[in-house]
Design a protein around this motif. Structure first.
Motif, PDB file in Angstrom:
ATOM      1  N   SER A  68      15.235  93.641  24.301  1.00  0.00           N
ATOM      2  CA  SER A  68      16.913  93.702  24.952  1.00  0.00           C
ATOM      3  C   SER A  68      16.373  93.188  26.966  1.00  0.00           C
ATOM      4  CB  SER A  68      17.523  95.054  25.524  1.00  0.00           C
ATOM      5  OG  SER A  68      16.376  96.096  25.865  1.00  0.00           O
ATOM      6  N   GLU A  69      15.649  93.148  27.571  1.00  0.00           N
ATOM      7  CA  GLU A  69      15.475  92.464  29.305  1.00  0.00           C
ATOM      8  C   GLU A  69      15.611  91.262  29.071  1.00  0.00           C
ATOM      9  OE1 GLU A  69      13.126  96.333  30.667  1.00  0.00           O
ATOM     10  OE2 GLU A  69      11.615  94.788  29.602  1.00  0.00           O
ATOM     11  N   TRP A  70      15.126  90.145  27.836  1.00  0.00           N
ATOM     12  CA  TRP A  70      14.762  89.321  27.932  1.00  0.00           C
ATOM     13  C   TRP A  70      16.111  88.078  28.148  1.00  0.00           C
ATOM     14  CZ3 TRP A  70       9.872  85.922  26.844  1.00  0.00           C
ATOM     15  CH2 TRP A  70       8.774  87.605  27.021  1.00  0.00           C
ATOM     16  N   SER A  71      16.413  87.297  27.940  1.00  0.00           N
ATOM     17  CA  SER A  71      16.709  85.933  27.829  1.00  0.00           C
ATOM     18  C   SER A  71      16.701  85.079  26.729  1.00  0.00           C
ATOM     19  CB  SER A  71      16.894  84.184  29.056  1.00  0.00           C
ATOM     20  OG  SER A  71      17.524  85.316  30.336  1.00  0.00           O
ATOM     21  N   VAL A  72      16.225  85.352  25.702  1.00  0.00           N
ATOM     22  CA  VAL A  72      15.963  84.899  24.404  1.00  0.00           C
ATOM     23  C   VAL A  72      14.869  85.853  23.180  1.00  0.00           C
ATOM     24  CG1 VAL A  72      16.070  82.563  25.220  1.00  0.00           C
ATOM     25  CG2 VAL A  72      13.685  83.348  25.202  1.00  0.00           C
ATOM     26  N   HIS A  73      15.056  85.996  22.829  1.00  0.00           N
ATOM     27  CA  HIS A  73      13.793  87.145  21.622  1.00  0.00           C
ATOM     28  C   HIS A  73      12.850  86.950  22.137  1.00  0.00           C
ATOM     29  CE1 HIS A  73      12.128  89.814  18.533  1.00  0.00           C
ATOM     30  NE2 HIS A  73      13.486  90.384  19.006  1.00  0.00           N
ATOM     31  N   PRO A  74      12.007  87.186  22.824  1.00  0.00           N
ATOM     32  CA  PRO A  74      10.111  86.974  23.467  1.00  0.00           C
ATOM     33  C   PRO A  74       9.491  86.831  21.814  1.00  0.00           C
ATOM     34  CG  PRO A  74      10.737  89.345  23.063  1.00  0.00           C
ATOM     35  CD  PRO A  74      11.989  89.123  22.773  1.00  0.00           C
ATOM     36  N   PHE A  75       9.808  86.667  20.828  1.00  0.00           N
ATOM     37  CA  PHE A  75       8.870  86.496  19.418  1.00  0.00           C
ATOM     38  C   PHE A  75      10.240  85.214  18.726  1.00  0.00           C
ATOM     39  CE2 PHE A  75       7.472  90.569  20.718  1.00  0.00           C
ATOM     40  CZ  PHE A  75       6.265  90.528  20.801  1.00  0.00           C
ATOM     41  N   SER A  76      11.082  84.483  19.476  1.00  0.00           N
ATOM     42  CA  SER A  76      11.661  83.928  18.572  1.00  0.00           C
ATOM     43  C   SER A  76      11.218  82.527  18.826  1.00  0.00           C
ATOM     44  CB  SER A  76      12.805  83.599  19.628  1.00  0.00           C
ATOM     45  OG  SER A  76      12.666  83.110  21.340  1.00  0.00           O
ATOM     46  N   GLY A  77       9.734  82.189  19.838  1.00  0.00           N
ATOM     47  CA  GLY A  77       8.919  80.913  20.828  1.00  0.00           C
ATOM     48  C   GLY A  77       9.814  79.241  20.375  1.00  0.00           C
ATOM     49  N   ALA A  78      11.303  79.842  21.187  1.00  0.00           N
ATOM     50  CA  ALA A  78      12.454  78.874  21.717  1.00  0.00           C
ATOM     51  C   ALA A  78      12.155  78.529  22.564  1.00  0.00           C
ATOM     52  CB  ALA A  78      13.694  79.706  22.277  1.00  0.00           C
ATOM     53  N   VAL A  79      12.478  76.785  22.090  1.00  0.00           N
ATOM     54  CA  VAL A  79      11.950  75.077  22.596  1.00  0.00           C
ATOM     55  C   VAL A  79      13.112  74.989  23.537  1.00  0.00           C
ATOM     56  CG1 VAL A  79      10.780  72.950  22.977  1.00  0.00           C
ATOM     57  CG2 VAL A  79       9.972  74.713  21.333  1.00  0.00           C
ATOM     58  N   GLN A  80      13.888  75.432  24.634  1.00  0.00           N
ATOM     59  CA  GLN A  80      14.863  74.524  25.082  1.00  0.00           C
ATOM     60  C   GLN A  80      14.558  74.902  27.257  1.00  0.00           C
ATOM     61  OE1 GLN A  80      16.858  79.076  23.949  1.00  0.00           O
ATOM     62  NE2 GLN A  80      16.989  79.264  26.172  1.00  0.00           N
ATOM     63  N   ASP A  81      15.277  74.049  27.272  1.00  0.00           N
ATOM     64  CA  ASP A  81      15.559  74.083  29.014  1.00  0.00           C
ATOM     65  C   ASP A  81      14.061  73.798  29.467  1.00  0.00           C
ATOM     66  OD1 ASP A  81      17.803  74.806  29.156  1.00  0.00           O
ATOM     67  OD2 ASP A  81      17.761  77.149  29.561  1.00  0.00           O
ATOM     68  N   GLY A  82      12.737  72.542  28.444  1.00  0.00           N
ATOM     69  CA  GLY A  82      11.485  72.054  29.150  1.00  0.00           C
ATOM     70  C   GLY A  82      11.000  72.795  28.850  1.00  0.00           C
ATOM     71  N   TYR A  83      11.213  74.071  28.206  1.00  0.00           N
ATOM     72  CA  TYR A  83       9.975  75.206  28.059  1.00  0.00           C
ATOM     73  C   TYR A  83      10.451  75.792  27.278  1.00  0.00           C
ATOM     74  CZ  TYR A  83      10.366  76.150  33.723  1.00  0.00           C
ATOM     75  OH  TYR A  83      10.131  76.083  35.152  1.00  0.00           O
ATOM     76  N   VAL A  84       8.628  76.215  26.361  1.00  0.00           N
ATOM     77  CA  VAL A  84       8.389  76.690  25.215  1.00  0.00           C
ATOM     78  C   VAL A  84       8.648  79.210  26.014  1.00  0.00           C
ATOM     79  CG1 VAL A  84       7.428  77.507  23.165  1.00  0.00           C
ATOM     80  CG2 VAL A  84       7.106  75.592  24.144  1.00  0.00           C
ATOM     81  N   TRP A  85       9.298  79.327  25.194  1.00  0.00           N
ATOM     82  CA  TRP A  85       9.946  80.852  26.108  1.00  0.00           C
ATOM     83  C   TRP A  85       9.198  81.585  24.849  1.00  0.00           C
ATOM     84  CZ3 TRP A  85      13.451  82.284  29.495  1.00  0.00           C
ATOM     85  CH2 TRP A  85      14.232  80.518  29.929  1.00  0.00           C
ATOM     86  N   GLY A  86       8.630  82.696  25.020  1.00  0.00           N
ATOM     87  CA  GLY A  86       8.276  83.891  24.311  1.00  0.00           C
ATOM     88  C   GLY A  86       7.088  84.671  24.845  1.00  0.00           C
ATOM     89  N   ARG A  87       7.038  86.219  24.539  1.00  0.00           N
ATOM     90  CA  ARG A  87       5.609  86.657  24.484  1.00  0.00           C
ATOM     91  C   ARG A  87       4.455  86.018  24.185  1.00  0.00           C
ATOM     92  NH1 ARG A  87       5.790  89.195  28.076  1.00  0.00           N
ATOM     93  NH2 ARG A  87       6.539  91.322  28.171  1.00  0.00           N
ATOM     94  N   GLY A  88       3.853  86.024  25.087  1.00  0.00           N
ATOM     95  CA  GLY A  88       2.454  84.924  25.255  1.00  0.00           C
ATOM     96  C   GLY A  88       2.306  82.733  25.365  1.00  0.00           C
ATOM     97  N   ALA A  89       3.255  83.255  25.973  1.00  0.00           N
ATOM     98  CA  ALA A  89       3.656  81.398  26.039  1.00  0.00           C
ATOM     99  C   ALA A  89       2.465  81.478  26.898  1.00  0.00           C
ATOM    100  CB  ALA A  89       4.852  81.474  26.763  1.00  0.00           C
ATOM    101  N   VAL A  90       2.345  82.411  28.280  1.00  0.00           N
ATOM    102  CA  VAL A  90       1.098  81.889  29.390  1.00  0.00           C
ATOM    103  C   VAL A  90       0.085  82.856  28.871  1.00  0.00           C
ATOM    104  CG1 VAL A  90       2.990  80.969  30.927  1.00  0.00           C
ATOM    105  CG2 VAL A  90       1.904  83.482  31.490  1.00  0.00           C
ATOM    106  N   ASP A  91      -0.039  83.806  28.538  1.00  0.00           N
ATOM    107  CA  ASP A  91      -0.937  85.046  27.900  1.00  0.00           C
ATOM    108  C   ASP A  91      -1.740  85.403  26.814  1.00  0.00           C
ATOM    109  OD1 ASP A  91      -3.037  86.270  28.273  1.00  0.00           O
ATOM    110  OD2 ASP A  91      -1.334  88.162  29.643  1.00  0.00           O
ATOM    111  N   MET A  92      -2.216  84.583  25.777  1.00  0.00           N
ATOM    112  CA  MET A  92      -2.081  83.030  26.176  1.00  0.00           C
ATOM    113  C   MET A  92      -2.455  82.107  24.987  1.00  0.00           C
ATOM    114  SD  MET A  92      -6.664  83.501  26.356  1.00  0.00           S
ATOM    115  CE  MET A  92      -7.303  81.909  26.248  1.00  0.00           C
ATOM    116  N   LYS A  93      -0.692  82.424  24.323  1.00  0.00           N
ATOM    117  CA  LYS A  93      -1.281  81.556  23.346  1.00  0.00           C
ATOM    118  C   LYS A  93      -0.487  79.884  23.550  1.00  0.00           C
ATOM    119  CE  LYS A  93       0.485  85.279  19.922  1.00  0.00           C
ATOM    120  NZ  LYS A  93       1.755  85.413  18.859  1.00  0.00           N
TER     121      LYS A  93
END
Length: 443
Positions: A100-125
């Protein structure tokens, strides 16, 4: 015929790192710290093993004493088996996320706006995906590194590695036979300091972790009566005292060398009589660097009582302690003096880590970064948090944080760790693949 440096194999690795990161983020590997509610680690480990098996690796899958806590290990033979092997390790679990706090679902792995989004994107997937992309590229293209490389994909790092690195070190050390050096997360990322001059920070040290349970006992009784032995009141006083305490500033070698490097690049000064104030000049990075100047002990949880009109006989608090290298005994003495004999203390701890910023491996890191970003500087730093390096140092392995990313100057990278809208730039992932490819072929 393969051109191992600039050919189709490397281009393929750069292309597939984005899909690998996205697919891995879509596997929910939330680690709550409670084994009963942990999900997804086995699925992620099996996915990793499948990706490695597709290109010909023989993998070892280990569930570390608890069902579903999967770990995967693979070894790539090097040209010189007499040399110490290099360990490249990453964890598959992530901290919880509230969708509910995220712009995209945290487990969507969305690729948009030049980024890969989601929980673990930098820590550390992100690093896991880069490691997989390179491991697959080396096997497909017949790349033989200078020495053996051990790839390890691990469970439970976010809760101390009890079912991951620590369990493997204690129970399956033969999987890391011959390993002398290791790289993993939270290092090799860029910060822009001045006139588009980037410094890449290699983690050479990290504070120790001590998750401390404080326990105070008193006399149970009726809440309406005068009570001079109230466990809740005594615990509250102890927690307040601890929360307001400031441990002494101590400049560790890694921090001193980092500050000297920043001064050389920027001209900024960091006088020791106003060190914490001057650290603020580093902007968003000041939170991470400032936390490496002293020990910290932050109360995080309280537990007491079961009814409004009953004074309980027991009250407990949890404190997150982070301790500088070499400060463990001094920290214990200071804590004992601060809390006194009536506050019981029980803890789970992982030690500090520190190595020097020198040697052939550091030279290879620097060369691989500057080949991709000429004019960049490479500096050591201390991580205020902790990684699985704490377990691997028990095997005599020298540890570094080196997960290279070239980041936008305005990205608050440190704020993304465990934060909302965690994301990693697509071009940073591809940069990291190129750097790791060169580094692993020349280390």
């Amino acid at each position: 015929m393969n051109n191992v440096e600039d050919g189709a194999g490397l281009r393929l690795a750069q292309d597939e790192v984005v899909s690998l990161a996205s697919e891995l983020i879509r596997i929910d590997t939330t680690n709550t710290g409670d084994p009963a509610t942990v999900v997804g680690e086995r699925a992620a480990a099996e996915w990793v093993a499948e990706k490695l098996g597709e290109v010909g690796y023989e993998t070892t899958y280990v569930e570390s004493g608890a069902k579903g806590r999967g770990n995967v290990i693979a070894r790539l033979a090097g040209a010189d088996p007499s040399r110490g092997a290099l360990l490249v390790h990453g964890h598959l679990d992530v901290v919880p996320a509230d969708a509910s706090e995220w712009s995209v679902h945290p487990f969507s792995g969305a690729v948009q706006d030049g980024y890969v989004w989601g929980r673990g994107a930098v820590d550390m997937k992100d690093m896991v995906a880069m490691t997989l992309a390179i491991a697959r590229r080396f096997k497909r293209d017949g790349v033989v590194p200078p020495r053996d490389i051990v790839f390890a994909f691990l469970a439970d790092e976010e809760a101390g590695g009890l079912f991951g690195a620590k369990w493997l070190v204690d129970n399956r050390p033969e999987l890391f036979e011959g390993v002398t050096e290791a790289i993993s997360e939270v290092g090799g990322f860029s910060i822009t300091l001045k006139d588009d001059v980037r410094a890449y920070l290699v983690e050479t040290a990290e504070k120790g972790i001590r998750w401390l349970k404080l326990r105070v006992r008193g006399t149970a009784g009726h809440g309406s009566m005068i009570h001079n032995d109230n466990a809740v009141a005594k615990l509250a006083a102890a927690v307040t005292k601890l929360g307001q305490h400031r441990f002494p500033v101590v400049l560790s070698p890694s921090v001193r060398e980092f500050l000297a490097g920043v001064s050389e690049i920027t001209g900024l000064e960091f006088p020791e009589d106003d060190l914490e104030g001057s650290i603020g000049k580093l902007g968003a990075l000041s939170r991470m660097i400032g936390a490496t100047l002293r020990d910290t002990a932050n109360p995080t949880m309280l537990s007491a009582g079961y009814k409004a009109n009953v004074i309980p006989s027991l009250a407990e608090a949890t404190v997150d302690c982070r301790i500088l290298p070499g400060r463990e005994e001094a920290f214990d003495r200071e804590l004992a003096e601060l809390l006194g004999p009536d506050v019981e203390r029980e803890w789970l701890g992982l030690p500090p880590v520190e190595t020097t910023f020198d040697g052939a491996l550091v030279d290879a890191m620097t060369a691989s970064i500057t080949a991709e970003d000429p004019g960049a500087k490479v500096l050591p730093y201390m991580l205020s948090g902790g990684t699985d390096a704490k377990s691997f140092q028990q095997l005599g392995i020298r540890n570094f944080g080196f997960a290279p990313l070239k980041l936008p100057a305005d990205l608050d990278f440190s704020g993304l760790f465990h934060g909302v809208d965690e994301r990693v730039p697509v071009d940073a992932l591809q940069f990291g693949v190129r750097v790791l490819d060169r580094f692993l072929r020349n280390s």
